[in-house]
Motif scaffolding. Sequence first.
Motif, PDB file in Angstrom:
ATOM      1  N   GLN A  29     -36.944 -69.075 -33.887  1.00  0.00           N
ATOM      2  CA  GLN A  29     -37.175 -67.841 -33.144  1.00  0.00           C
ATOM      3  C   GLN A  29     -38.540 -67.797 -32.485  1.00  0.00           C
ATOM      4  O   GLN A  29     -38.805 -66.945 -31.647  1.00  0.00           O
ATOM      5  CB  GLN A  29     -37.006 -66.635 -34.087  1.00  0.00           C
ATOM      6  CG  GLN A  29     -35.590 -66.470 -34.629  1.00  0.00           C
ATOM      7  CD  GLN A  29     -34.572 -66.302 -33.513  1.00  0.00           C
ATOM      8  OE1 GLN A  29     -34.824 -65.607 -32.545  1.00  0.00           O
ATOM      9  NE2 GLN A  29     -33.428 -66.954 -33.638  1.00  0.00           N
ATOM     10  N   ASP A  44     -28.547 -54.986 -26.370  1.00  0.00           N
ATOM     11  CA  ASP A  44     -29.537 -54.863 -25.300  1.00  0.00           C
ATOM     12  C   ASP A  44     -28.863 -54.799 -23.936  1.00  0.00           C
ATOM     13  O   ASP A  44     -29.329 -54.088 -23.041  1.00  0.00           O
ATOM     14  CB  ASP A  44     -30.510 -56.039 -25.361  1.00  0.00           C
ATOM     15  CG  ASP A  44     -31.580 -55.937 -24.289  1.00  0.00           C
ATOM     16  OD1 ASP A  44     -32.265 -54.893 -24.248  1.00  0.00           O
ATOM     17  OD2 ASP A  44     -31.723 -56.878 -23.494  1.00  0.00           O
ATOM     18  N   ALA A  50     -34.547 -53.549 -25.314  1.00  0.00           N
ATOM     19  CA  ALA A  50     -35.512 -54.609 -25.591  1.00  0.00           C
ATOM     20  C   ALA A  50     -36.851 -54.343 -24.910  1.00  0.00           C
ATOM     21  O   ALA A  50     -37.916 -54.557 -25.502  1.00  0.00           O
ATOM     22  CB  ALA A  50     -34.956 -55.957 -25.145  1.00  0.00           C
ATOM     23  N   LYS A  51     -36.809 -53.855 -23.668  1.00  0.00           N
ATOM     24  CA  LYS A  51     -38.055 -53.606 -22.939  1.00  0.00           C
ATOM     25  C   LYS A  51     -38.878 -52.525 -23.624  1.00  0.00           C
ATOM     26  O   LYS A  51     -40.086 -52.668 -23.820  1.00  0.00           O
ATOM     27  CB  LYS A  51     -37.740 -53.212 -21.505  1.00  0.00           C
ATOM     28  CG  LYS A  51     -38.977 -53.020 -20.638  1.00  0.00           C
ATOM     29  CD  LYS A  51     -38.601 -52.706 -19.197  1.00  0.00           C
ATOM     30  CE  LYS A  51     -39.844 -52.532 -18.333  1.00  0.00           C
ATOM     31  NZ  LYS A  51     -39.485 -52.216 -16.913  1.00  0.00           N
ATOM     32  N   MET A  53     -38.644 -51.569 -26.798  1.00  0.00           N
ATOM     33  CA  MET A  53     -39.086 -52.044 -28.103  1.00  0.00           C
ATOM     34  C   MET A  53     -40.267 -53.000 -27.965  1.00  0.00           C
ATOM     35  O   MET A  53     -41.195 -52.963 -28.766  1.00  0.00           O
ATOM     36  CB  MET A  53     -37.926 -52.733 -28.820  1.00  0.00           C
ATOM     37  CG  MET A  53     -36.830 -51.778 -29.289  1.00  0.00           C
ATOM     38  SD  MET A  53     -37.435 -50.602 -30.509  1.00  0.00           S
ATOM     39  CE  MET A  53     -37.875 -51.702 -31.845  1.00  0.00           C
ATOM     40  N   ARG A  54     -40.226 -53.839 -26.934  1.00  0.00           N
ATOM     41  CA  ARG A  54     -41.326 -54.765 -26.711  1.00  0.00           C
ATOM     42  C   ARG A  54     -42.615 -53.988 -26.428  1.00  0.00           C
ATOM     43  O   ARG A  54     -43.688 -54.341 -26.936  1.00  0.00           O
ATOM     44  CB  ARG A  54     -40.997 -55.696 -25.545  1.00  0.00           C
ATOM     45  CG  ARG A  54     -42.018 -56.807 -25.351  1.00  0.00           C
ATOM     46  CD  ARG A  54     -41.675 -57.674 -24.151  1.00  0.00           C
ATOM     47  NE  ARG A  54     -40.354 -58.265 -24.292  1.00  0.00           N
ATOM     48  CZ  ARG A  54     -39.327 -57.950 -23.521  1.00  0.00           C
ATOM     49  NH1 ARG A  54     -39.467 -57.043 -22.560  1.00  0.00           N
ATOM     50  NH2 ARG A  54     -38.153 -58.514 -23.696  1.00  0.00           N
ATOM     51  N   TYR A  55     -42.499 -52.928 -25.644  1.00  0.00           N
ATOM     52  CA  TYR A  55     -43.677 -52.107 -25.334  1.00  0.00           C
ATOM     53  C   TYR A  55     -44.220 -51.442 -26.587  1.00  0.00           C
ATOM     54  O   TYR A  55     -45.435 -51.428 -26.830  1.00  0.00           O
ATOM     55  CB  TYR A  55     -43.291 -51.049 -24.297  1.00  0.00           C
ATOM     56  CG  TYR A  55     -44.378 -50.039 -24.014  1.00  0.00           C
ATOM     57  CD1 TYR A  55     -45.447 -50.348 -23.179  1.00  0.00           C
ATOM     58  CD2 TYR A  55     -44.326 -48.764 -24.583  1.00  0.00           C
ATOM     59  CE1 TYR A  55     -46.442 -49.424 -22.926  1.00  0.00           C
ATOM     60  CE2 TYR A  55     -45.314 -47.833 -24.335  1.00  0.00           C
ATOM     61  CZ  TYR A  55     -46.370 -48.166 -23.511  1.00  0.00           C
ATOM     62  OH  TYR A  55     -47.354 -47.252 -23.262  1.00  0.00           O
ATOM     63  N   LEU A  57     -43.748 -52.325 -29.810  1.00  0.00           N
ATOM     64  CA  LEU A  57     -44.218 -53.258 -30.825  1.00  0.00           C
ATOM     65  C   LEU A  57     -45.549 -53.898 -30.437  1.00  0.00           C
ATOM     66  O   LEU A  57     -46.274 -54.376 -31.305  1.00  0.00           O
ATOM     67  CB  LEU A  57     -43.166 -54.338 -31.075  1.00  0.00           C
ATOM     68  CG  LEU A  57     -41.846 -53.845 -31.681  1.00  0.00           C
ATOM     69  CD1 LEU A  57     -40.885 -55.000 -31.892  1.00  0.00           C
ATOM     70  CD2 LEU A  57     -42.088 -53.119 -32.998  1.00  0.00           C
ATOM     71  N   ARG A  58     -45.854 -53.935 -29.142  1.00  0.00           N
ATOM     72  CA  ARG A  58     -47.130 -54.480 -28.696  1.00  0.00           C
ATOM     73  C   ARG A  58     -48.211 -53.415 -28.565  1.00  0.00           C
ATOM     74  O   ARG A  58     -49.344 -53.721 -28.219  1.00  0.00           O
ATOM     75  CB  ARG A  58     -46.953 -55.177 -27.342  1.00  0.00           C
ATOM     76  CG  ARG A  58     -46.116 -56.450 -27.408  1.00  0.00           C
ATOM     77  CD  ARG A  58     -45.947 -57.035 -26.021  1.00  0.00           C
ATOM     78  NE  ARG A  58     -45.186 -58.289 -26.059  1.00  0.00           N
ATOM     79  CZ  ARG A  58     -44.824 -58.969 -24.978  1.00  0.00           C
ATOM     80  NH1 ARG A  58     -45.160 -58.516 -23.780  1.00  0.00           N
ATOM     81  NH2 ARG A  58     -44.131 -60.090 -25.091  1.00  0.00           N
ATOM     82  N   LYS A  59     -47.846 -52.165 -28.839  1.00  0.00           N
ATOM     83  CA  LYS A  59     -48.808 -51.071 -28.716  1.00  0.00           C
ATOM     84  C   LYS A  59     -49.957 -51.272 -29.690  1.00  0.00           C
ATOM     85  O   LYS A  59     -49.760 -51.578 -30.867  1.00  0.00           O
ATOM     86  CB  LYS A  59     -48.115 -49.740 -29.003  1.00  0.00           C
ATOM     87  CG  LYS A  59     -48.936 -48.519 -28.629  1.00  0.00           C
ATOM     88  CD  LYS A  59     -49.067 -48.393 -27.125  1.00  0.00           C
ATOM     89  CE  LYS A  59     -49.837 -47.138 -26.752  1.00  0.00           C
ATOM     90  NZ  LYS A  59     -50.025 -47.031 -25.298  1.00  0.00           N
TER      91      LYS A  59
END
Length: 603
Positions: A29, A44, A50-51, A53-55, A57-59
Amino acid sequence: MTAYVPQGADSLRDDAQGGSGSAHDPNNQASPDAQFPKALIWADDRTGAAKGMRYLLRKVFPDHWSFLLGEVAMYSMIIALITGTFLTLWFVPSLGHITYEGSYVPLKGVGMSEAYASTLDISFEVKGGLLIRQLHHWSALFFIIGLALHAARVFFTGAFRKPREINWVIGTVLALLAIIEGFAGYSLPDDLLSGTGIRAMNGFMMSAPVIGTWLTFFVFGGEFPGEAIIPRLYIAHVLLLPALIVGLFVAHLLLVVVHKHTQYPGPGRTNDNVVGFPVMPVYAAKAGGFFFVVFGLTALISALVQINPVWVYGPYDPTQVTAGSQPDFYMWFSDGALRLLPGWLEFTIFGTVWSFNIFLGSLVLLPLVFIVMGAYPFVEAWVTGDKREHHLLQRPRNAPVRTAIGAAAISIYLVLSLATINDILAVLLNLSINDITIVFRTMFFVLPVVVFIVVKKLCQSLQRHDREKVLHGHETGTIIRTPEGKFFELHEPMDAYERWALVQHEMPKPLALTTGPDTDEHGVARKRGPMTGLRNGLSNFFYRDVVEPVTPVELAAAQHHGEAEALEVARTPQLGAPVDDAAGDEEFADAHGSAVQAPRHHS
């Protein structure tokens, strides 16, 4: 799918070995060519999550202990929701009359409501029921305590400024709903203490001018106590208010994400970035661990410290009242105000009784407090004329008037809280309750003024201490004697990073000094609004006696070991040496950035 291009010697070794852990292995992965589970891909494709969640999780979130206060409130709310769900399985929200035949012997054969009997059954019959009850009560109290401390942190650090005014209003409404939710919750058991609180609520509503009687009949379904109030409070407590609180909490968190988190000033921290840890994996792990810390401490307190022992009070009887009864701490200020308001505020006009001694301390005071709180960010922005976005927090000492206002408000709350127990103080101290009441009435008006003056002066003293520390460094306790016989203490220069937090802040000027003269260059009077004079006066009050941070010019003069004359010359660049030629100024400029390269001229 994009072909994977090996990078680095380690990737080449993995390719040569053909191991399953190679960087381009679709089962790895961490590989750019990783194949995610088909279920996630399917979800998704249909939700586009996904977009987002990506935002999330990177916060990035900054790391400071004071930010945990809001998390304490959030985790306590979650614990209260979980334990409250458990309690609904056995609680009976009914005022139907029954005779108790449970296991608590002192109350056997006593008539009571089904609500009170079910509360006793939860405490003594249901396994773990008493622990869950106490978990629910303690977590609710910690929720409100967390909200109060979080609000204090936001207020004293100026985190409510643009663009977070709406989030402050949401938090204010959330605090008001939490208080109402708490009152509804501890009223449900129908014991003598909670019944006394409901009786007080009935009196509050009856004090409303003109509509008081109709309002009481509407809420209680007839004469007090009736049989409708507990079912109605139950619906509000388990359905209506939790839905509003959770919804506002979600909106509050979403705005935190949208606006990005505030952070304390420091090297590398600006209004355009956030220095901290991303949600995954660091912040999520820390937040998850902190949740279990809060849950564990709440469970420990709930297991060891008794709270709300309803079996001691007995069932509610309108003809009785619990001696020394007071509400939970978040309602102390309202109860204290009722005890301090004078009796002459009740009078009769046209055959109608106007009980302002009750109405002002109950139905007016509670919403008024939160209206003032919610409006404060907008009032301060209007007074100061500050329309900029702020993502860096202020040290409370650098906003002395705001800090003094907050301290004065806390002193008012403390006076009203002590007034709540004026009868108990009179008994314990063997004093007249009338004398105690007069003292509290006097303190209500005098103490906030004294606290305001003292706290403002204290903040200004701390600012001056910061100036001295920046200019002269840390005291070392080492005394030096010069060849001329003079003695002085050796000071250790401050580190540039430590110095930054003491000099980075700005001290705005009163609006009267920034809006220009009353007439233009042609002598024509400028247009002024009807509130201009009041606004300028309040702005002058807010920024009067400010203590300016140290400028590069002043620091350069201090590092030249000059006395007052050298410092005075340095304040006038055209008469002294250029700042760039001063020893130590380059270090100051490098540490503090270009925003402070040029000297600031203070009017």
